[in-house]
Design a protein around this motif. Structure first.
Motif, PDB file in Angstrom:
ATOM      1  N   GLN A   1       4.751   1.495   1.426  1.00  0.00           N
ATOM      2  CA  GLN A   1       5.637   1.286   0.290  1.00  0.00           C
ATOM      3  C   GLN A   1       7.019   1.909   0.496  1.00  0.00           C
ATOM      4  OE1 GLN A   1       4.139   2.599  -3.497  1.00  0.00           O
ATOM      5  NE2 GLN A   1       4.986   0.766  -4.462  1.00  0.00           N
TER       6      GLN A   1
ATOM      7  N   ASP B   1       0.842  -1.191   0.000  1.00  0.00           N
ATOM      8  CA  ASP B   1       0.000   0.000   0.000  1.00  0.00           C
ATOM      9  C   ASP B   1       0.879   1.243   0.000  1.00  0.00           C
ATOM     10  OD1 ASP B   1      -2.278  -1.534   0.148  1.00  0.00           O
ATOM     11  OD2 ASP B   1      -2.342  -1.508   2.346  1.00  0.00           O
ATOM     12  N   GLU B   2       0.293   2.364  -0.345  1.00  0.00           N
ATOM     13  CA  GLU B   2       1.032   3.632  -0.386  1.00  0.00           C
ATOM     14  C   GLU B   2       1.717   3.927   0.945  1.00  0.00           C
ATOM     15  OE1 GLU B   2       1.735   6.173  -2.637  1.00  0.00           O
ATOM     16  OE2 GLU B   2       1.088   4.713  -4.112  1.00  0.00           O
ATOM     17  N   ASN B   3       1.023   3.666   2.045  1.00  0.00           N
ATOM     18  CA  ASN B   3       1.565   3.999   3.366  1.00  0.00           C
ATOM     19  C   ASN B   3       2.808   3.193   3.702  1.00  0.00           C
ATOM     20  OD1 ASN B   3      -0.638   5.686   3.629  1.00  0.00           O
ATOM     21  ND2 ASN B   3      -1.847   4.176   4.761  1.00  0.00           N
TER      22      ASN B   3
END
Length: 73
Positions: free
Chosen positions: A55, A51-53
């Motif tokens: 990564q 996920d973006e968080n």
């Protein structure tokens, strides 16, 4: 009634045999040290799929691990 005990060399041989068996079994069942460089591609794959968080942290970890595992020229 007179009890006859084993001679000292038979007792010593028994103790040495038991210790040798324990040592051999411990050696045979020991697990090898894990290779930290075996799964470098898995770390990169995890960073890509994260996920973006998470990564950024996983990319940094993958870079650090890969840097440690690359052979020096």
């Amino acid at each position: 009634m007179h009890m006859h005990s084993n001679p000292w060399y038979l007792t010593s041989l028994g103790v040495i045999t038991v210790l040798l068996l324990v040592a051999v079994l411990a050696w045979l069942t020991a697990e090898p040290e894990p290779d930290p460089c075996a799964d470098v591609d898995r770390d990169v794959g995890a960073a890509v799929l994260a996920d973006e968080n998470d990564q950024d942290a996983l990319v940094n970890r993958a870079i650090l691990v890969r840097g440690k595992c690359e052979p020096e020229e």
